[in-house]
Design a protein around this motif. Structure first.
Motif: not given
Length: 128
Positions: A30-36, A38-46
Motif C-alpha cells: 500500500q505504501v508503494h501504491a500510495t507513494a507512486d 511522490h514520496a521516494p524516501l518513504a518508498e526507499a524506507e518501505a
C-alpha cells in the motif's frame, strides 16, 4: 499521498515488530501504491523494511534485492549517504549468511557511494 505513505509505513513497522510478516507486506504494498513516485524516501524506507522482513524469514536473495532497490531509489534522489548506509547493511546481512563475495561487493559499493576510492590499485602491487 505523501502523509498517507508515511502513515502506512509506520503501520507496516508495527506489524513487522509484532511478528506479522503478511500484514507488514500488505501495508508495504500500500505504501508503494500510495507513494507512486511522490514520496521516494518513504518508498526507499518501505523497501528497507521489506528487506528486513524477508531476511527475518531467511529469504536472503529476496532481501538483498529489496535492499538494492532501496539503494537505487535513494541514489536517484541524491541521498548518497543513506544509500551507502544501506550498502553496509546489505553487506552485513550477506556476511551473516556466508555470502562473502557478495558482501565484499556491497562494501565496495558503499565506499563508492561515499566517494571513496582506493589510493593504490591492487593490480600494481607485486605478488609476494
Amino acid at each position: 499521498p505523501i502523509d498517507r505513505a508515511w502513515t502506512l509505513l509506520g503501520l507496516a513497522r508495527v506489524a513487522f515488530l509484532a511478528g506479522d510478516p503478511s500484514a507488514c507486506r500488505e501495508l508495504l504494498a500500500q505504501v508503494h501504491a500510495t507513494a507512486d513516485g511522490h514520496a521516494p524516501l518513504a518508498e526507499a524506507e518501505a523497501l528497507v523494511l521489506e528487506g528486513r522482513s524477508l531476511a527475518a524469514e531467511g529469504k536472503t536473495d529476496l532481501a538483498a534485492q529489496a535492499y538494492q532497490r532501496a539503494v537505487h531509489r535513494l541514489s536517484a534522489i541524491g541521498a548518497d549517504q543513506s544509500a551507502a548506509q544501506l550498502w553496509f547493511d546489505l553487506a552485513d546481512l550477506l556476511t551473516g549468511v556466508g555470502m562473502d563475495e557478495a558482501a565484499t561487493d556491497a562494501y565496495r559499493r558503499a565506499a563508492v557511494s561515499t566517494g571513496l576510492r582506493a589510493r593504490v590499485s591492487t593490480t600494481t602491487l607485486a605478488p609476494s
